[in-house]
Design a protein around this motif. Structure first.
Motif, PDB file in Angstrom:
ATOM      1  N   THR A  85      18.455  28.705   7.135  1.00 33.99           N
ATOM      2  CA  THR A  85      17.562  28.446   8.551  1.00 33.99           C
ATOM      3  C   THR A  85      18.714  28.997   9.612  1.00 33.99           C
ATOM      4  OG1 THR A  85      19.662  27.119   9.083  1.00 33.99           O
ATOM      5  CG2 THR A  85      17.659  25.706   8.298  1.00 33.99           C
ATOM      6  N   LYS A  86      19.762  29.809   9.458  1.00 36.18           N
ATOM      7  CA  LYS A  86      20.262  31.079  10.472  1.00 36.18           C
ATOM      8  C   LYS A  86      19.535  32.160  10.059  1.00 36.18           C
ATOM      9  CE  LYS A  86      22.807  29.339  13.508  1.00 36.18           C
ATOM     10  NZ  LYS A  86      21.703  28.238  13.301  1.00 36.18           N
TER      11      LYS A  86
ATOM     12  N   ASP B 161      31.951  27.404   6.897  1.00 37.66           N
ATOM     13  CA  ASP B 161      30.876  27.003   7.614  1.00 37.66           C
ATOM     14  C   ASP B 161      30.581  28.555   6.883  1.00 37.66           C
ATOM     15  OD1 ASP B 161      28.939  27.300   8.572  1.00 37.66           O
ATOM     16  OD2 ASP B 161      29.569  25.751  10.548  1.00 37.66           O
TER      17      ASP B 161
ATOM     18  N   CYS C 182      35.292  28.905   9.565  1.00 36.11           N
ATOM     19  CA  CYS C 182      34.103  29.472  10.479  1.00 36.11           C
ATOM     20  C   CYS C 182      33.921  30.814   9.744  1.00 36.11           C
ATOM     21  CB  CYS C 182      33.561  29.365  11.850  1.00 36.11           C
ATOM     22  SG  CYS C 182      32.069  29.621  12.786  1.00 36.11           S
TER      23      CYS C 182
ATOM     24  N   ILE D 169      27.112  29.225   7.423  1.00 34.48           N
ATOM     25  CA  ILE D 169      25.778  29.327   7.557  1.00 34.48           C
ATOM     26  C   ILE D 169      25.357  31.158   7.870  1.00 34.48           C
ATOM     27  CG2 ILE D 169      26.046  28.781  10.727  1.00 34.48           C
ATOM     28  CD1 ILE D 169      23.401  26.779   9.798  1.00 34.48           C
ATOM     29  N   HIS D 170      26.256  31.467   9.106  1.00 40.19           N
ATOM     30  CA  HIS D 170      25.814  32.804   9.221  1.00 40.19           C
ATOM     31  C   HIS D 170      25.803  34.243   7.683  1.00 40.19           C
ATOM     32  CE1 HIS D 170      25.423  31.411  13.264  1.00 40.19           C
ATOM     33  NE2 HIS D 170      26.498  31.232  13.284  1.00 40.19           N
TER      34      HIS D 170
ATOM     35  N   ASN E  93      31.140  32.865  14.532  1.00 30.12           N
ATOM     36  CA  ASN E  93      30.648  32.131  15.535  1.00 30.12           C
ATOM     37  C   ASN E  93      31.517  31.569  16.293  1.00 30.12           C
ATOM     38  OD1 ASN E  93      29.452  31.255  17.853  1.00 30.12           O
ATOM     39  ND2 ASN E  93      27.827  29.870  16.843  1.00 30.12           N
TER      40      ASN E  93
ATOM     41  N   TYR F 294      32.757  27.785  17.434  1.00 27.38           N
ATOM     42  CA  TYR F 294      31.266  26.748  16.947  1.00 27.38           C
ATOM     43  C   TYR F 294      31.979  25.241  17.945  1.00 27.38           C
ATOM     44  CZ  TYR F 294      26.782  24.508  15.803  1.00 27.38           C
ATOM     45  OH  TYR F 294      25.553  23.916  15.787  1.00 27.38           O
TER      46      TYR F 294
ATOM     47  N   ALA G 109      20.983  29.207  18.834  1.00 29.12           N
ATOM     48  CA  ALA G 109      21.213  30.229  17.512  1.00 29.12           C
ATOM     49  C   ALA G 109      20.119  30.245  16.808  1.00 29.12           C
ATOM     50  CB  ALA G 109      22.450  30.362  17.149  1.00 29.12           C
TER      51      ALA G 109
ATOM     52  N   GLY H  85      21.425  19.188   7.674  1.00 25.24           N
ATOM     53  CA  GLY H  85      22.246  20.154   8.408  1.00 25.24           C
ATOM     54  C   GLY H  85      23.103  21.123   8.005  1.00 25.24           C
ATOM     55  N   VAL H  86      23.791  21.778   8.772  1.00 23.48           N
ATOM     56  CA  VAL H  86      25.536  22.365   8.255  1.00 23.48           C
ATOM     57  C   VAL H  86      26.362  20.930   9.147  1.00 23.48           C
ATOM     58  CG1 VAL H  86      26.903  23.699   8.558  1.00 23.48           C
ATOM     59  CG2 VAL H  86      24.741  24.316   7.532  1.00 23.48           C
ATOM     60  N   ILE H  87      26.033  20.987  10.534  1.00 21.71           N
ATOM     61  CA  ILE H  87      26.329  19.776  11.429  1.00 21.71           C
ATOM     62  C   ILE H  87      26.362  18.436  10.494  1.00 21.71           C
ATOM     63  CG2 ILE H  87      26.714  17.734  14.100  1.00 21.71           C
ATOM     64  CD1 ILE H  87      25.429  20.913  14.734  1.00 21.71           C
ATOM     65  N   PRO H  88      25.540  17.937  10.059  1.00 19.52           N
ATOM     66  CA  PRO H  88      24.975  16.414   9.115  1.00 19.52           C
ATOM     67  C   PRO H  88      26.468  16.866   8.198  1.00 19.52           C
ATOM     68  CG  PRO H  88      23.361  16.840   9.546  1.00 19.52           C
ATOM     69  CD  PRO H  88      23.843  18.276  10.495  1.00 19.52           C
TER      70      PRO H  88
HETATM   71  C1  LIG Z   1      28.737  27.986  12.838  1.00 17.21           C
HETATM   72  C2  LIG Z   1      27.928  27.570  13.081  1.00 17.21           C
HETATM   73  N1  LIG Z   1      28.013  26.396  12.595  1.00 17.21           N
HETATM   74  C3  LIG Z   1      25.807  25.331  11.554  1.00 17.21           C
HETATM   75  C4  LIG Z   1      25.171  25.586  13.473  1.00 17.21           C
HETATM   76  C5  LIG Z   1      24.329  24.715  13.297  1.00 17.21           C
HETATM   77  O1  LIG Z   1      23.531  24.415  11.704  1.00 17.21           O
HETATM   78  P1  LIG Z   1      22.745  22.895  11.280  1.00 17.21           P
HETATM   79  O2  LIG Z   1      21.583  23.732  12.619  1.00 17.21           O
HETATM   80  O3  LIG Z   1      22.708  23.736  10.281  1.00 17.21           O
HETATM   81  O4  LIG Z   1      23.607  21.853  12.144  1.00 17.21           O
HETATM   82  C6  LIG Z   1      25.081  26.563  13.705  1.00 17.21           C
HETATM   83  C7  LIG Z   1      24.471  27.081  14.743  1.00 17.21           C
HETATM   84  O5  LIG Z   1      24.606  27.545  15.193  1.00 17.21           O
HETATM   85  C8  LIG Z   1      26.698  27.346  13.832  1.00 17.21           C
HETATM   86  O6  LIG Z   1      26.396  29.086  14.274  1.00 17.21           O
END
Ligand SMILES: Cc1ncc(COP(=O)(O)O)c(C=O)c1O
Length: 390
Positions: free
Chosen positions: A234-235, A200, A168, A202-203, A172, A120, A36, A94-97
């Motif tokens: 970032t997205k 989350d 989410c 992010i989108h 996603n 996701y 993505a 990042g969102v993952i961290p």
């Molecule tokens: C729902 C979702 N959360 C988090 C992320 C990634 O976030 P980051 O790149 O900020 O870690 C993505 C990336 O595709 C995503 O789709």
């Protein structure tokens, strides 16, 4: 020619989407339509701000200062009608961290955490990585539309004594933008059972006309107090490689727990270019974003129309948000390995395989449509050609 029709060569730029694709799909001719990020250049104002910053030539420790917070606050207010206070914002690479930090700081070993599959993939791995108990509330697909099974949602919360729910929104890969009624129901059930929510979002900025993103925490004071929202430009603006995101947490105690965890990992700074890009995007990126959404809508409609009219088997789930299309390929009657091999070897397109989002995703593929129309046309034509010669 507008800024979203220009094709920019990405091979050789250490692009995960393009350079890793060759290794992943073992074929240089596979068209990457997977991970993505977008094949579009970031807003001109962002590139300009970065260029200026790079030309300065000194990249010492950099402050994520008040003007950055102001830019975030104004963006959330203007775009999402959500009033956030400066103190509620903390940063993350990042969102993952953020998901990892929030799970570790707010739950203990074996605590139950719920997610809604297909979703996701890091949502499940973040739970498993920290030895928490994964509880799934699968989304329900009826007549091509995904919805939440609230009976299952509440009974699993009760039965497994769920401590944390990871939402989410927009979702996603199924592309739902959860509406006010659904969010209210999620919030009511979570509050009733003392379940904290990581939302989350992010989108959040990538929403098609006819739909509105509603921040879960914006529903009410109670919702805000119970929610950890993960956000990022970032997205929205194609800045994933710059690694800059943030969390919004009103609840002081929860914020303390999460930020303490970040601090103890030594993660308390953003990088210089991430800060520069985030501020420029939020201050000057709005017109670019409007044009992006128009482009994505055209791509979404184009892919849907062609796959529906020119194949008898593929069904595109209507996306309300995100640039990711969830395609139901079950009528091809292929096993999961056969479907993956078919898309890779016969169609020569690099899609994400549905089963990686949870077992409910078997028979589906996810397509990234954030690319110039010419590339989208090529990808769709390859799929149609392959399907019709099966
Ligand atoms: C729902 C979702 N959360 C988090 C992320 C990634 O976030 P980051 O790149 O900020 O870690 C993505 C990336 O595709 C995503 O789709």
């Amino acid at each position: 020619m507008n800024r979203f029709s220009e094709i920019t060569e990405r091979k050789g730029t250490r692009s995960v989407k393009w350079d890793l694709a060759e290794e992943l799909y073992q074929d240089p001719d596979v068209l990457p339509m997977w991970v993505a990020d977008m094949d579009f250049k970031a807003p001109e104002a962002v590139v300009q701000a970065l260029t200026q910053r790079v030309e300065h030539g000194i990249f010492g420790y950099t402050l994520a200062d008040e003007p950055l917070k102001t830019a975030i606050i104004n963006w959330l207010d203007r775009r999402h009608d959500w009033n956030v206070k400066k103190d509620w914002i903390t940063y993350s690479p990042g969102v993952i961290p953020s998901l990892h930090m929030a799970v570790q700081s707010l739950t203990g070993k074996n605590d139950a955490i719920m997610i809604q599959t297909p979703v996701y993939p890091p949502f499940s791995s973040v739970v498993n990585d920290h030895n928490r108990t994964l509880v799934e509330n699968p989304l329900v697909l009826n007549d091509g539309i995904y919805s939440i099974d609230f009976t299952d949602f509440e009974s699993k919360i009760r039965d497994y004594q769920v401590k944390l729910f990871i939402l989410c929104n927009p979702h996603n890969p199924v592309g739902r933008v959860w509406n006010r009624k659904e969010l209210k129901q999620i919030n009511d059930i979570c509050l009733k059972h003392g379940v904290k929510v990581i939302s989350d979002e992010i989108h959040a900025d990538l929403i098609y006309p006819g739909h509105t993103h509603i921040p879960l925490a914006g529903l009410s004071k109670e919702a805000s107090n119970n929610t950890i929202t993960c956000l990022s430009p970032t997205k929205t603006f194609n800045l994933a490689g710059l690694q800059a995101s943030y969390l919004i947490i009103e609840n002081e105690e929860v914020r303390g727990l999460v930020t303490d965890y970040f601090n103890k990992q030594g993660m308390f700074m953003l990088n210089t270019l991430g800060i520069t890009a985030m501020e420029a995007a939020y201050l000057h990126g709005e017109e670019w974003l409007e044009q992006l959404i128009e482009t994505l809508e055209i791509n979404r409609n184009y892919v849907t129309k062609r796959l529906h009219e020119e194949t008898e088997t593929l069904q595109v789930i209507p996306a309300e948000g995100t640039y990711l299309l969830w395609i139901d390929c079950r009528k091809l009657n292929l096993s999961q390995p056969e479907l993956i091999s078919f898309m890779k070897k016969k169609a020569k397109v690099g899609l994400n395989e549905g089963a990686s989002f949870g077992e409910e995703g078997a028979g589906f593929m996810r397509m990234n449509i954030a690319a110039p129309k010419k590339l989208i046309e090529e990808g769709v034509s390859r799929i149609i050609q392959a399907v019709n010669h099966i």
